[in-house]
Design a protein around this motif. Sequence first.
Motif, PDB file in Angstrom:
ATOM      1  N   LEU A   7      -5.651  -1.977  -5.447  1.00  0.00           N
ATOM      2  CA  LEU A   7      -4.953  -1.347  -4.336  1.00  0.00           C
ATOM      3  C   LEU A   7      -3.978  -0.269  -4.812  1.00  0.00           C
TER       4      LEU A   7
ATOM      5  N   LYS B 133      -5.687  -5.318   3.754  1.00  0.00           N
ATOM      6  CA  LYS B 133      -5.328  -4.867   2.407  1.00  0.00           C
ATOM      7  C   LYS B 133      -4.427  -5.856   1.680  1.00  0.00           C
TER       8      LYS B 133
ATOM      9  N   HIS C 276     -11.555  -5.098   2.460  1.00  0.00           N
ATOM     10  CA  HIS C 276     -10.335  -5.245   3.273  1.00  0.00           C
ATOM     11  C   HIS C 276     -10.655  -5.218   4.763  1.00  0.00           C
TER      12      HIS C 276
ATOM     13  N   ASP D   9       0.849  -1.194   0.000  1.00  0.00           N
ATOM     14  CA  ASP D   9       0.000   0.000   0.000  1.00  0.00           C
ATOM     15  C   ASP D   9       0.884   1.243   0.000  1.00  0.00           C
TER      16      ASP D   9
END
Length: 366
Positions: A232, A224, A249, A174
Amino acid sequence: MGWRDKIQAQPTILIVDDVPENLSVLGELLQPIYRVRAANSGRRALQIANASPPPDLILLDVMMPDMDGYGVLAELRSNPVTRDIPVVFVTAMDGTDDEERGLDGGAVDYITKPIRPAIVLARVRTQLELKKARDILSDHNAYLEKEVASRMAENQLIQEVSIHALAHLAETRDPETGNHLRRTQEYVRTLARSLQHHPRFSAYLDDRTVNALAQSAPLHDIGKVGIPDHILLKPGKLTPEEWAIMKTHAEIGAQAIAQAEADSARPVEFLRIAQEIARGHHEKWDGSGYPGGLVGDAIPISARLMALADVFDALICARVYKPAMPMEEAYRIIVGGSGSHFDPDVVAAFVHEFDNFKRIAATYAE
């Protein structure tokens, strides 16, 4: 001095009597075997007892001018430095009332005058052996307590490192994260401490729970790792279908933590809280959040705190799709969300702690 050293050290005995001849008799009897210190008054006895190192045993005359043996014993027992020194009364009195008074005051034994050497030596040896055993046990217990504290601290560190290692799994996929974990952890801790004495929160937010909340916070976005890269990592706006997948998520993270807790031999408090946070940190006070559409107090307190911390940090940090927002503008948005996005009392705590939020943001800046 450790307990092994105390086994080998020669014991020190303090003899207290206002009659010099009595001090001489006891001194001559004890000196071949022990270190002997003498005092001819109660005041002087207290000075010696408070010196370092203290005596291992006190033979105390009862009938003395100025301060008698009972007064000396009371002073010894009231002082943490001297209260554990065993005291044996040595006196010409032989009444049972006097003996009971001394024993009730904390004396360990009673020897009557005129003294009989064999009796004195036997009583002294017995009391010194008892003291040595107590000292060994006390030191050993202190060592064990220190060792337990050290092991607990080590386990706590391992647990915290493991939590951050798991949380960084989400970070590696992320691009929005970085010091986000540390900042949101401290925001949550700050809000929780601010609300500890609030009537709506005080029953829940004890010190242990506050620590567990802060410990759990880094796992809020662990789900996630289950979101595909093309969603993402997408730099632009998500489609409705992509957004629906992104929102999963919260449930993915909660289920993963729930499975970890189920695999544990016993309940783990921070995992329970981490599960609440992972599932509920996108819920909104007015029920418009996800995944459960929970309203008001149905949202766990842990998730309510995390919701504000997470949104505030997202606002003030740059993202691939937006620049960083000025602190004061983020402040206005959070306050504007009171009663809709956020629990009003949590927002009030944020207002009260805003300077601390700014300090945390500066301390853990990207």
